[in-house]
Design a protein around this motif. Structure first.
Motif, PDB file in Angstrom:
ATOM      1  N   LYS A 106      -5.271   8.689  21.685  1.00 22.77           N
ATOM      2  CA  LYS A 106      -5.922   9.890  22.190  1.00 22.77           C
ATOM      3  C   LYS A 106      -5.025  11.121  22.055  1.00 22.77           C
ATOM      4  O   LYS A 106      -5.490  12.188  21.623  1.00 22.77           O
ATOM      5  CB  LYS A 106      -6.313   9.684  23.651  1.00 22.77           C
ATOM      6  N   LYS A 107      -3.769  10.995  22.361  1.00 24.25           N
ATOM      7  CA  LYS A 107      -2.867  12.148  22.328  1.00 24.25           C
ATOM      8  C   LYS A 107      -2.730  12.705  20.925  1.00 24.25           C
ATOM      9  O   LYS A 107      -2.813  13.919  20.706  1.00 24.25           O
ATOM     10  CB  LYS A 107      -1.500  11.760  22.887  1.00 24.25           C
ATOM     11  N   SER A 108      -2.526  11.822  19.937  1.00 25.49           N
ATOM     12  CA  SER A 108      -2.318  12.301  18.567  1.00 25.49           C
ATOM     13  C   SER A 108      -3.598  12.882  17.986  1.00 25.49           C
ATOM     14  O   SER A 108      -3.563  13.864  17.243  1.00 25.49           O
ATOM     15  CB  SER A 108      -1.809  11.168  17.672  1.00 25.49           C
ATOM     16  N   LEU A 109      -4.759  12.293  18.324  1.00 26.23           N
ATOM     17  CA  LEU A 109      -6.011  12.829  17.816  1.00 26.23           C
ATOM     18  C   LEU A 109      -6.310  14.202  18.394  1.00 26.23           C
ATOM     19  O   LEU A 109      -6.701  15.127  17.682  1.00 26.23           O
ATOM     20  CB  LEU A 109      -7.163  11.873  18.141  1.00 26.23           C
ATOM     21  N   LEU A 110      -6.129  14.333  19.692  1.00 30.61           N
ATOM     22  CA  LEU A 110      -6.431  15.611  20.323  1.00 30.61           C
ATOM     23  C   LEU A 110      -5.447  16.690  19.886  1.00 30.61           C
ATOM     24  O   LEU A 110      -5.768  17.874  19.913  1.00 30.61           O
ATOM     25  CB  LEU A 110      -6.423  15.467  21.845  1.00 30.61           C
ATOM     26  N   ALA A 111      -4.256  16.270  19.457  1.00 32.60           N
ATOM     27  CA  ALA A 111      -3.299  17.249  18.943  1.00 32.60           C
ATOM     28  C   ALA A 111      -3.809  17.888  17.659  1.00 32.60           C
ATOM     29  O   ALA A 111      -3.424  19.008  17.316  1.00 32.60           O
ATOM     30  CB  ALA A 111      -1.947  16.583  18.699  1.00 32.60           C
ATOM     31  N   GLN A 112      -4.711  17.171  16.960  1.00 31.29           N
ATOM     32  CA  GLN A 112      -5.287  17.728  15.726  1.00 31.29           C
ATOM     33  C   GLN A 112      -6.298  18.830  16.013  1.00 31.29           C
ATOM     34  O   GLN A 112      -6.681  19.563  15.111  1.00 31.29           O
ATOM     35  CB  GLN A 112      -6.007  16.625  14.937  1.00 31.29           C
ATOM     36  N   SER A 113      -6.734  18.921  17.268  1.00 31.42           N
ATOM     37  CA  SER A 113      -7.803  19.869  17.587  1.00 31.42           C
ATOM     38  C   SER A 113      -7.312  21.309  17.627  1.00 31.42           C
ATOM     39  O   SER A 113      -8.105  22.226  17.803  1.00 31.42           O
ATOM     40  CB  SER A 113      -8.447  19.501  18.927  1.00 31.42           C
ATOM     41  N   GLY A 114      -6.012  21.525  17.464  1.00 28.73           N
ATOM     42  CA  GLY A 114      -5.523  22.893  17.416  1.00 28.73           C
ATOM     43  C   GLY A 114      -4.249  23.071  18.221  1.00 28.73           C
ATOM     44  O   GLY A 114      -3.822  22.183  18.952  1.00 28.73           O
ATOM     45  N   PRO A 115      -3.600  24.222  18.089  1.00 29.85           N
ATOM     46  CA  PRO A 115      -2.358  24.475  18.813  1.00 29.85           C
ATOM     47  C   PRO A 115      -2.607  24.601  20.311  1.00 29.85           C
ATOM     48  O   PRO A 115      -3.740  24.755  20.759  1.00 29.85           O
ATOM     49  CB  PRO A 115      -1.877  25.799  18.215  1.00 29.85           C
ATOM     50  N   ALA A 116      -1.523  24.547  21.070  1.00 33.58           N
ATOM     51  CA  ALA A 116      -1.620  24.683  22.522  1.00 33.58           C
ATOM     52  C   ALA A 116      -2.241  26.023  22.892  1.00 33.58           C
ATOM     53  O   ALA A 116      -1.998  27.042  22.244  1.00 33.58           O
ATOM     54  CB  ALA A 116      -0.226  24.561  23.141  1.00 33.58           C
ATOM     55  N   ALA A 117      -3.055  26.008  23.913  1.00 31.12           N
ATOM     56  CA  ALA A 117      -3.695  27.239  24.385  1.00 31.12           C
ATOM     57  C   ALA A 117      -4.008  27.089  25.865  1.00 31.12           C
ATOM     58  O   ALA A 117      -4.115  25.985  26.386  1.00 31.12           O
ATOM     59  CB  ALA A 117      -4.974  27.524  23.593  1.00 31.12           C
ATOM     60  N   SER A 118      -4.130  28.245  26.539  1.00 30.65           N
ATOM     61  CA  SER A 118      -4.412  28.247  27.969  1.00 30.65           C
ATOM     62  C   SER A 118      -5.427  29.331  28.298  1.00 30.65           C
ATOM     63  O   SER A 118      -5.513  30.354  27.617  1.00 30.65           O
ATOM     64  CB  SER A 118      -3.131  28.510  28.771  1.00 30.65           C
ATOM     65  N   LEU A 119      -6.174  29.080  29.353  1.00 31.13           N
ATOM     66  CA  LEU A 119      -7.042  30.086  29.948  1.00 31.13           C
ATOM     67  C   LEU A 119      -6.471  30.410  31.315  1.00 31.13           C
ATOM     68  O   LEU A 119      -6.242  29.512  32.126  1.00 31.13           O
ATOM     69  CB  LEU A 119      -8.480  29.553  30.064  1.00 31.13           C
ATOM     70  N   VAL A 120      -6.228  31.692  31.573  1.00 36.01           N
ATOM     71  CA  VAL A 120      -5.532  32.073  32.793  1.00 36.01           C
ATOM     72  C   VAL A 120      -6.133  33.345  33.386  1.00 36.01           C
ATOM     73  O   VAL A 120      -6.580  34.237  32.662  1.00 36.01           O
ATOM     74  CB  VAL A 120      -4.016  32.273  32.517  1.00 36.01           C
ATOM     75  N   THR A 121      -6.151  33.399  34.705  1.00 35.58           N
ATOM     76  CA  THR A 121      -6.558  34.603  35.435  1.00 35.58           C
ATOM     77  C   THR A 121      -5.501  34.880  36.500  1.00 35.58           C
ATOM     78  O   THR A 121      -4.973  33.943  37.112  1.00 35.58           O
ATOM     79  CB  THR A 121      -7.930  34.397  36.118  1.00 35.58           C
TER      80      THR A 121
END
Length: 320
Positions: free
Chosen positions: A212-227
């Motif tokens: 799961k970790k390696s596959l989801l890493a393919q989904s794109g670079p790290a990103a965050s939503l913040v307020t």
């Protein structure tokens, strides 16, 4: 352990499964994902001897399914919860299974209790079962022989939220005790919660597989939503560290992992009111990798729709 080696299944000129290879390990839940018609059910039918392969092999514990003595004691299968005699009661169905496998009658009561089917429900005929009850009975039948391998096609179909959570805990517990689980499901969020390994298939071919970790890493670079209480100050703090921040609703989308955003906010003295992972999940990866096999949003479907006359418009050449 389940081993699929270069499996191909054709029907005339149509290839349902095309040179597929993967392994399901003991102690792990393997999610088998793909759109309708991708080849999941055909692969699983070959595994349990219901469909012969055109080429390739499938072994369970080193043996083809038909070579396994008393296979129900080693492999639990649920491919179609409704594939039982509609006139038999739930208890009768499990009792016949127990007798076939040489199990004591007490095992039937154990399984009914495990899947939370009451005595009254167990005496009801299969034709009067709801879809959720059929699923529970099918799971009870799959687990009847205390197998070391489970092969399940859409086992949560028809279950309510409490039933889905129960199913998740059941499968995780089974794998934790050393069992091998192959789970096919369209409930991607549930698979993401329970699966250790994932295999994505489209048009009969494996398009991605891995943990799961390696596959989801393919989904794109790290990103965050913040307020935060001061988004402008937070933007300056993030940009000073080299992170891009763009408006997103009442907050920001940041090209950094949540821990980095939190560290920058702490150093700048900015109070955060919301912080979450903004990277794409399994659903996004699934849709991207199987885009060419999806009915919804497929260019051909859109063309077919736009090429059709609306009810108020007569076709060219039709009588007015």
């Amino acid at each position: 352990m389940i081993k699929v080696d270069r499996l191909t299944r054709t029907y005339g000129g149509f290839t349902a499964v095309d040179d597929v290879s993967f392994t399901c390990q003991p102690g792990r839940v393997t999610g088998f994902l793909g759109p309708n018609g991708a080849g999941k059910t055909t692969t699983m039918r070959v595994m349990v001897g219901l469909t012969p392969p055109t080429r390739g092999t499938v072994t369970i514990g080193g043996l083809a399914y038909h070579e396994i003595p008393n296979p129900g004691r080693h492999v639990g299968v649920l491919l179609d919860a409704g594939a039982q005699h509609a006139g038999r009661t739930g208890r009768e169905i499990l009792t016949l299974g127990a007798k076939t496998m040489g199990l004591p009658a007490s095992r039937v009561d154990e399984m009914l209790a495990l899947v939370s089917l009451t005595d009254a429900e167990a005496k009801r005929r299969m034709r009067n079962y709801s879809l959720g009850m059929k699923q529970r009975l099918g799971i009870a039948h799959a687990l009847l022989g205390d197998p070391s391998v489970l092969i399940l096609d859409e086992p949560a179909n028809g279950l309510d939220p409490a039933g889905i959570r129960w199913m998740r805990d059941l499968l995780k517990g089974y794998a934790n005790r050393g069992g091998t689980v192959l789970l096919s499901s369209h409930l991607l969020n549930e698979v993401e919660l329970v699966a250790d390994e994932m295999i994505l298939i489209g048009r009969g071919k494996i398009v991605a597989q891995g943990d799961k970790k390696s596959l989801l890493a393919q989904s794109g670079p790290a990103a965050s939503l913040v307020t935060s209480l001061d988004n402008e100050a937070l933007v300056r703090a993030l940009q000073a560290k080299g992170y891009a921040a763009t408006p997103a609703g009442e907050g920001l989308r940041v090209s950094a992992a949540p821990v980095e955003v939190g560290r920058a906010a702490l150093e700048a003295g900015v109070v955060l009111t919301d912080l979450r992972n903004g990277a794409r999940g399994l659903e996004d990866l699934f849709l991207e990798l199987t885009a060419g096999t999806q009915r919804e949003g497929h260019p051909d479907a859109a063309t077919q729709l736009t090429d059709q006359p609306t009810p108020s418009q007569p076709q060219q050449g039709a009588q007015a």
